[in-house]
Write a protein that holds these residues in place. Structure first.
Motif, PDB file in Angstrom:
ATOM      1  N   LEU A 220      30.388   8.159 -99.473  1.00 25.09           N
ATOM      2  CA  LEU A 220      30.205   7.910-100.901  1.00 25.09           C
ATOM      3  C   LEU A 220      29.362   6.659-101.131  1.00 25.09           C
ATOM      4  CD1 LEU A 220      30.842   8.614-103.845  1.00 25.09           C
ATOM      5  CD2 LEU A 220      32.974   7.302-103.602  1.00 25.09           C
ATOM      6  N   ILE A 221      28.293   6.817-101.902  1.00 27.62           N
ATOM      7  CA  ILE A 221      27.386   5.734-102.274  1.00 27.62           C
ATOM      8  C   ILE A 221      27.464   5.575-103.786  1.00 27.62           C
ATOM      9  CG2 ILE A 221      24.965   4.990-102.361  1.00 27.62           C
ATOM     10  CD1 ILE A 221      24.581   7.116-100.000  1.00 27.62           C
TER      11      ILE A 221
ATOM     12  N   LEU B 123      24.299  15.138-102.184  1.00 22.88           N
ATOM     13  CA  LEU B 123      24.489  15.345-103.616  1.00 22.88           C
ATOM     14  C   LEU B 123      24.252  14.033-104.347  1.00 22.88           C
ATOM     15  CD1 LEU B 123      25.520  16.960-106.113  1.00 22.88           C
ATOM     16  CD2 LEU B 123      27.846  16.296-105.427  1.00 22.88           C
ATOM     17  N   VAL B 124      23.460  14.090-105.422  1.00 22.47           N
ATOM     18  CA  VAL B 124      23.224  12.929-106.278  1.00 22.47           C
ATOM     19  C   VAL B 124      23.799  13.227-107.657  1.00 22.47           C
ATOM     20  CG1 VAL B 124      21.489  11.429-107.340  1.00 22.47           C
ATOM     21  CG2 VAL B 124      21.129  12.308-105.016  1.00 22.47           C
TER      22      VAL B 124
ATOM     23  N   GLU C 213      37.563  12.764-112.025  1.00 22.70           N
ATOM     24  CA  GLU C 213      38.074  14.089-112.383  1.00 22.70           C
ATOM     25  C   GLU C 213      38.238  14.971-111.146  1.00 22.70           C
ATOM     26  OE1 GLU C 213      39.810  16.550-115.000  1.00 22.70           O
ATOM     27  OE2 GLU C 213      39.017  14.596-115.520  1.00 22.70           O
ATOM     28  N   ALA C 214      37.358  14.782-110.162  1.00 22.81           N
ATOM     29  CA  ALA C 214      37.437  15.555-108.918  1.00 22.81           C
ATOM     30  C   ALA C 214      38.540  15.045-107.996  1.00 22.81           C
ATOM     31  CB  ALA C 214      36.082  15.518-108.196  1.00 22.81           C
ATOM     32  N   ASP C 215      39.199  13.963-108.384  1.00 20.11           N
ATOM     33  CA  ASP C 215      40.326  13.400-107.638  1.00 20.11           C
ATOM     34  C   ASP C 215      39.939  12.997-106.213  1.00 20.11           C
ATOM     35  OD1 ASP C 215      42.947  12.505-107.378  1.00 20.11           O
ATOM     36  OD2 ASP C 215      43.691  14.467-106.713  1.00 20.11           O
ATOM     37  N   VAL C 216      38.791  12.275-106.109  1.00 15.92           N
ATOM     38  CA  VAL C 216      38.301  11.889-104.788  1.00 15.92           C
ATOM     39  C   VAL C 216      38.073  10.384-104.640  1.00 15.92           C
ATOM     40  CG1 VAL C 216      37.252  14.129-104.257  1.00 15.92           C
ATOM     41  CG2 VAL C 216      35.897  12.382-105.459  1.00 15.92           C
TER      42      VAL C 216
ATOM     43  N   LEU D 267      32.223  16.052-101.551  1.00 17.47           N
ATOM     44  CA  LEU D 267      32.697  14.784-100.994  1.00 17.47           C
ATOM     45  C   LEU D 267      33.611  15.032 -99.794  1.00 17.47           C
ATOM     46  CD1 LEU D 267      32.253  11.764-101.530  1.00 17.47           C
ATOM     47  CD2 LEU D 267      34.491  11.755-102.552  1.00 17.47           C
ATOM     48  N   LEU D 268      34.475  16.014 -99.906  1.00 19.80           N
ATOM     49  CA  LEU D 268      35.398  16.312 -98.812  1.00 19.80           C
ATOM     50  C   LEU D 268      34.686  16.895 -97.584  1.00 19.80           C
ATOM     51  CD1 LEU D 268      38.448  17.716-100.818  1.00 19.80           C
ATOM     52  CD2 LEU D 268      38.154  15.424 -99.833  1.00 19.80           C
TER      53      LEU D 268
END
Length: 185
Positions: A153-154, A72-73, A116-119, A98-99
């Motif tokens: 995560l990048i 995902l970008v 906002e996604a709390d990650v 992400l999870l």
């Protein structure tokens, strides 16, 4: 083996080069980019505050499954991630992606959606400098460097970092469509 890469944007406010440059890198590496957005139709990109090109949406994010994509970008632009973080389907998609452990690459203001996604809690990342306080308040460790990789995560700061961002994305995805390792930049 070619991979399918999701690019998630709002309907407008996307920094053009932060969408098109990684898109082109993914395509040139033999992978298949796909544009997800909050609505059908087209998205409006911008060169800073000036309208630029429009791009056709492939799938509405609410209809998308993370199982259909290998990475995902999240392009930046100020208005783009600000709008995405108010869309429950987009936020849920980012969180699930992400999870899942699959690569997620976010540039410039895009980490607002990650917040906002709390990650971001416990993660090290970078962004446009004005997001530093927001990221720290969300539990992240912010650093000022062109690319930061923390697990899957990048993150990168701005369009000047696109060569390093694209290289990190392609490295995370693996080989190109012909099975050889690819590096951009």
């Amino acid at each position: 083996m070619a991979k399918k890469i999701a690019f998630l944007t709002a309907t407008e406010g996307i920094e053009r080069v932060e969408l098109t440059d990684p898109w082109d890198a993914v395509s040139k590496a033999g992978h298949e980019p796909s544009l997800l957005s909050t609505e059908e139709g087209q998205v409006q990109t911008f060169d800073h505050l000036d309208k630029a090109d429009k791009k056709d949406v492939d799938t509405v994010v609410g209809d998308a499954s993370i199982d259909d994509y290998d990475a995902l970008v999240l392009p930046g632009g100020v208005a783009n991630p600000d709008a995405l973080r108010t869309d429950p389907a987009a936020v849920a998609f980012v969180r699930e992606f992400l999870l899942s452990g699959k690569p997620v690459a976010a540039i410039c203001h895009a980490p607002w959606t990650l917040i906002e996604a709390d990650v971001v809690q416990g993660k090290q990342l970078t962004s446009w400098p004005s997001l530093e306080t927001d990221l720290r308040n969300a539990g992240a460790s912010w650093v000022d460097q062109e690319v930061v990789i923390d697990g899957n995560l990048i993150t990168s700061r701005n369009p000047d970092d696109l060569p390093a961002f694209n290289e990190a994305l392609l490295d995370a995805v693996g080989s190109n469509g012909t099975g050889t390792q690819t590096s951009v930049g």
